[in-house]
Design an enzyme around this catalytic site. Sequence first.
Site, PDB file in Angstrom:
ATOM      1  N   LEU A 114       0.879  -1.175   0.000  1.00 17.63           N
ATOM      2  CA  LEU A 114       0.000   0.000   0.000  1.00 17.63           C
ATOM      3  C   LEU A 114       0.914   1.222   0.000  1.00 17.63           C
ATOM      4  O   LEU A 114       1.974   1.197   0.628  1.00 17.63           O
ATOM      5  CB  LEU A 114      -0.890   0.032   1.250  1.00 17.63           C
ATOM      6  CG  LEU A 114      -1.998  -1.009   1.368  1.00 17.63           C
ATOM      7  CD1 LEU A 114      -2.773  -0.819   2.678  1.00 17.63           C
ATOM      8  CD2 LEU A 114      -2.961  -0.952   0.191  1.00 17.63           C
ATOM      9  N   ASP A 115       0.493   2.291  -0.677  1.00 16.56           N
ATOM     10  CA  ASP A 115       1.295   3.519  -0.683  1.00 16.56           C
ATOM     11  C   ASP A 115       1.391   4.075   0.732  1.00 16.56           C
ATOM     12  O   ASP A 115       0.528   3.810   1.575  1.00 16.56           O
ATOM     13  CB  ASP A 115       0.643   4.577  -1.583  1.00 16.56           C
ATOM     14  CG  ASP A 115       0.570   4.122  -3.021  1.00 16.56           C
ATOM     15  OD1 ASP A 115       1.386   3.272  -3.418  1.00 16.56           O
ATOM     16  OD2 ASP A 115      -0.324   4.618  -3.745  1.00 16.56           O
ATOM     17  N   ILE A 116       2.377   4.936   0.940  1.00 11.56           N
ATOM     18  CA  ILE A 116       2.591   5.519   2.280  1.00 11.56           C
ATOM     19  C   ILE A 116       1.350   6.276   2.769  1.00 11.56           C
ATOM     20  O   ILE A 116       1.039   6.284   3.955  1.00 11.56           O
ATOM     21  CB  ILE A 116       3.865   6.415   2.276  1.00 11.56           C
ATOM     22  CG1 ILE A 116       4.270   6.791   3.689  1.00 11.56           C
ATOM     23  CG2 ILE A 116       3.719   7.639   1.381  1.00 11.56           C
ATOM     24  CD1 ILE A 116       5.680   7.336   3.814  1.00 11.56           C
ATOM     25  N   LYS A 200      -4.826   5.026  -8.076  1.00  7.98           N
ATOM     26  CA  LYS A 200      -4.609   6.460  -8.327  1.00  7.98           C
ATOM     27  C   LYS A 200      -4.415   6.714  -9.819  1.00  7.98           C
ATOM     28  O   LYS A 200      -4.945   7.682 -10.374  1.00  7.98           O
ATOM     29  CB  LYS A 200      -3.383   6.953  -7.548  1.00  7.98           C
ATOM     30  CG  LYS A 200      -3.583   6.954  -6.045  1.00  7.98           C
ATOM     31  CD  LYS A 200      -2.306   7.320  -5.336  1.00  7.98           C
ATOM     32  CE  LYS A 200      -2.470   7.184  -3.833  1.00  7.98           C
ATOM     33  NZ  LYS A 200      -1.202   7.162  -3.126  1.00  7.98           N
TER      34      LYS A 200
END
Length: 245
Positions: A114-116, A200
Site C-alpha cells: 500500500l502507498d505511504i 490512483k
Amino acid sequence: MRLDRFIGNHSEYTRTQIHRLIKSRCVRVNDILAKSPSVKIKTESDVITVDKHVIRDRGNVYLMLNKPVGYVSATVDADHPTVIDLIADNHNALTPTTFEHLPPIASLQVVGRLDIDTTGLILITNDGQWNHKVSAPNTKCQKRYRAELAQAIADDAKARFAEGMQLKGENKNTQAAELKILSPNTAEVAICEGKYHQVKRMFAATGNKVVALHRFAIGQLELDNTLAPGQYRLLDEHETNLTLT
Ligand code: URA
C-alpha cells in the site's frame, strides 16, 4: 526448505549467526553434522539441532494490520517507519497474547503493497506460498478500496474500469476492475492486480485525483473495524482462507 532459512524462521538467530554456527560445527540434521547453510531439509520429519537444542517449527503466522498514513509496506526502509515496526512494538497488538505467538520479526513478509498515504488492511505472514497466492494477479484475489476523489467521478469511469485501460508506462491493459459509485466524489474499487499506484493512476486516466484511499477487504476478508490505525491481530484459519475466495 534450506537449513539456514528454517533456523532463521524458527529461532532468534540472525542469518550471519546461523552461517557461523554451521561453520563451527554446531548444527546437526538428524544428528549428522550440517556442512552447508543451503542444504535442503524436510520440515515435517528432519530434526534440526543447534548446540544440541532442537529447533522446533513454530508454524505459520498470519496477521491483519490496520495501516495508518505515514508507514511504508516494507520490512525495512531508510527514510520512513514500516508496518513491521508496528508489529515489533507489542503495544499495537489487539490482545497482549498476540505478540507472544509471533515468530521472529525477521521472518515476516508484507503481503503486497500500500502507498505511504493509503490506509487500511495489510496482511503480514511468514508463509511465502500464501503470500504469493494472495498477491499474484493471476489468482484473481480481489483487493477492495474506498476512494475519495477531488472531483465528481466521470460518467464513463465505470465502463472504463470494467474494460481495462492502458496506464502510462505499461504495455498491457489493466485487468477488469469494478467501480461502485457511492456519491459524486466517493467510490469503491475492486482490482485483482497490484500495479504501482494502480487505483490512483486509473482515476488519473479519467481526469480525476484520488485524495484519500483506504483498503477494506482482500478476497472475502474484511478489515476488523475494532482495530485502531496501527493495531494488528492474528487471523484464524477460516479468515486466512477467506483471502483466497
Ligand atoms: N492503488 C494505489 O494507487 N495505491 C495503493 O496504495 C493501492 C492501490
